[in-house]
Design an enzyme around this catalytic site. Structure first.
Site, PDB file in Angstrom:
ATOM      1  N   GLU A   1       1.430   0.066  -4.821  1.00 45.03           N
ATOM      2  CA  GLU A   1       0.249   0.536  -5.063  1.00 45.03           C
ATOM      3  C   GLU A   1       1.731   2.121  -4.658  1.00 45.03           C
ATOM      4  OE1 GLU A   1      -3.507   3.112  -3.806  1.00 45.03           O
ATOM      5  OE2 GLU A   1      -2.129   2.556  -2.066  1.00 45.03           O
TER       6      GLU A   1
ATOM      7  N   ASP B   1       0.924  -1.047   0.192  1.00 43.75           N
ATOM      8  CA  ASP B   1      -0.189  -0.270   0.426  1.00 43.75           C
ATOM      9  C   ASP B   1       1.269   1.300   0.212  1.00 43.75           C
ATOM     10  OD1 ASP B   1      -2.589   1.312   0.297  1.00 43.75           O
ATOM     11  OD2 ASP B   1      -1.276   1.741   2.782  1.00 43.75           O
TER      12      ASP B   1
END
Length: 631
Positions: free
Chosen positions: A358, A318
């Protein structure tokens, strides 16, 4: 009264008295503490709680602590002093401790104050504020012994939030077992990879999961570690791999066991965290200190735990941008060391397992190969593509046909990272894109009327582009049944929509099976070859040739009409002569009764140069529709 032996504890009636003893010990530290045993440091390996024949080794990193104790069910919550190893670790072998027993550490800081701490490496937690639980990773019996992770070019990902994927409103969130019940559905849909949003112990029971407090422990509201393993096992038995979402740009920010762990907060959260401007993140001042080797090891071990002990098939990291930078600017070089070392290890040990970033800003440097720990790129296999999702969403959400930009659509289809076609994850919906002020694509197209013709036509057009473009396609849970509104961790997927919009589900199923070449006649859709040979910004039509090696069963032509106009005879270039069979028509009325059923059919390509190709053919195409042809 002080007791120094297990028998004395038994005589005092303390052993097994659970929380009452724990509460008593927590009152005032050494004054009331029952130090029942003092141990020398262990010679056995392992951090946290590691089971051996006859007991458990406890080891924790507390470099600023004077002393560290462990207490639990095995000691009647009397304190067992661990031996210092001289490297910041304290450890000891506790005979008689067994799996399933609860425990906590007690750290004594340099000023003599004691504090109770859950284990930062706990494999299992009562909850985010409760005791840690001894767990044996060897106890689960795996059934799916022959599973092979799909190749990157064959992956179709389904993003899932365990708490809302298969649940009913009210009471607690969904769990691993409820999610398992729908795995057969995903298998039939054609999904072969599930990306699970973070499912590690966090504060409360309802969350997206990005407030991870215990990176080694499955979220207790979702079930036990064995339940999580069974989910992976059941997925593997259905030919579905599992990608775990991990969060190391920040932790928490609440209920963190590692916060001030040694009892010295060092102007922030202690040894696990930065204590200068690098501590600040959009989610709290809890960015890990990647410059410490022990913190890097903690992060590395939590990830390998998922790949090894839970048999995960990949990781999605993330917001890596907020690992490598402070706030989008200001480089944090030590984060790159984390990227490179972990990705190099995955590639060396399990190169078939995918590591995804990401990042949204790092460009090719994120997916370029790493040269050791200190040079080259970050070494990720793929990264989420903002360059794809934003232009495609914009093209279908726009209300005015004249404003749709086919050049931007073409750029989105053709974009790549590091020269590798499968180094990007492409999608029109994700947990971020359908929340944070945004909604599901059908909802964005027509607010409060996501079941409208326009919403169905244009959202499925976006899905068609996703499934036919180079890259690794992904859909978000419920997208395939026209889920509306926005994503919330307390709003489960409405599975009634599977009945209401069963045809839309079938459209997604057909697209996914074509993308995976189920009938052995669309192999090019999983290949890397791309030629966007027709861009008509006046009529809003785009066409592209997809191929792996070329030839019958491989070459694929995709045509997309981004306008409300029906074209009864539209002509484009084709790469080969002969009959081109229509494999998919998104305007088929079988997908929705209000679709136009435009009579698109097989077509024959004849000699005649068009779009810089040597052959051309004509066909009908409906409004906001996508066609797929192959030989």
């Amino acid at each position: 009264m002080r007791h120094n032996t297990w028998s004395a504890l038994l005589l005092a009636g303390l052993l097994g008295c659970g929380e009452s003893a724990l509460e008593n010990q927590q009152r005032s530290g050494e004054e009331t503490a029952e130090v029942v045993q003092r141990l020398g440091p262990s010679g056995r390996p392992g951090m946290g709680a590691t089971i051996y024949s006859g007991g458990v080794t406890f080891r924790t990193w507390a470099p600023l602590a004077q002393k560290v104790f462990v207490a639990g069910d095995f000691s009647g919550w009397g304190w067992v002093e661990l031996g210092g190893e001289g490297n910041g670790n304290f450890s000891g072998d506790v005979a008689g401790a067994v799996k399933g027993q609860k425990y906590k550490f007690v750290t004594r800081n340099q000023w003599g104050s004691d504090a109770w701490r859950a284990d930062p490496r706990a494999a299992w937690q009562e909850n985010s504020t409760g005791a840690s639980i001894i767990y044996d990773h060897g106890e689960y019996w795996w059934n799916a012994q022959q599973f092979s992770t799909p190749g990157f070019n064959e992956m179709v990902i389904y993003e899932m939030h365990v708490g809302t994927f298969h649940d009913s409103p009210g009471f607690g969130p969904g769990n691993w077992n409820s999610a398992i019940a729908k795995l057969g559905y995903l298998q039939d849909l054609g999904i072969n990879m599930v990306k699970v949003m973070p499912a590690y112990e966090f504060a409360g029971d309802f969350s997206w999961g990005y407030n991870v407090a215990f990176p080694f422990a499955p979220e207790s509201a979702y079930g036990s570690p064995n339940d999580m393993k069974r989910f992976v096992d059941e997925a593997h038995m259905r030919g579905i791999g599992v990608i775990f979402d991990v969060v190391h740009n920040h932790w928490g920010p609440s209920d963190l066991p590692m916060w001030c762990f040694s009892g010295n907060c060092l102007n922030n959260g202690g040894e696990y965290f930065f204590d200068d401007g690098r501590k600040v993140t959009p989610w709290g001042n809890t960015r890990p200190d990647y410059g410490r080797a022990e913190v890097r090891a903690y992060i590395r071990d939590s990830m390998m735990n998922l790949l090894d002990n839970f048999r995960g098939d990949g990781l999605r990291w993330d917001a890596t941008k907020y690992m490598r930078t402070i706030d989008g600017t200001g480089d944090i070089p030590s984060a790159w060391q984390v990227f490179r070392s972990v990705n190099n290890e995955i590639n060396t040990r399990n190169g078939y397992k995918i590591s995804i970033a990401e990042d949204f800003g790092g460009g090719n440097s994120i997916t370029d190969n790493a040269s050791g720990d200190f040079g080259g790129g970050a070494g990720f296999d793929a990264q989420w593509s903002a360059e794809f999702v934003h232009p495609i969403r914009a093209a279908v959400i726009e209300q005015n046909d004249a404003n749709r930009n086919m050049g931007a659509v073409a750029a989105a289809i053709g974009q790549s990272f590091s020269g590798r076609t499968h180094a990007r994850i492409i999608y029109s919906e994700s947990h971020d894109e359908v929340a944070n002020g945004h909604s599901r694509v059908p909802e964005e197209i027509w607010p409060n009327n996501a079941g409208s013709w326009a919403s169905k036509k244009r959202s499925t057009l976006a899905a068609g582009i996703t499934m036919t473009s180079p890259g690794i396609p992904m859909i978000f849970q419920g997208q395939e049944i026209l889920e509306n509104g926005f994503f919330s961790d307390q709003d489960p997927v409405d599975w009634q929509k599977l009945t209401d919009f069963g045809g839309i589900h079938n459209l997604y199923r057909d697209l996914i099976r074509l993308r995976r070449n189920w009938s052995n006649n669309t192999r090019g859709l999983r290949g890397g070859g791309l030629n966007i040979h027709h861009i008509n910004n006046t009529n809003k039509v785009i066409a592209y040739h997809r191929y792996e090696n070329g030839g019958p069963g491989d070459d694929v032509i995709v045509v997309a009409n981004f306008s409300s106009t029906t074209f009864n005879s539209y002509n484009i270039g084709f790469p080969r002569a002969g009959t081109w069979y229509l494999r998919f028509n998104s305007d088929w009325s079988g997908y929705s009764g209000d679709f136009g059923n435009t009579p698109s059919t097989n077509t024959t390509a004849n000699g005649g140069r068009k779009d810089d190709l040597n052959y051309n053919a004509s066909f009908a195409i409906g409004p906001y529709s996508l066609l797929i042809f192959s030989q």
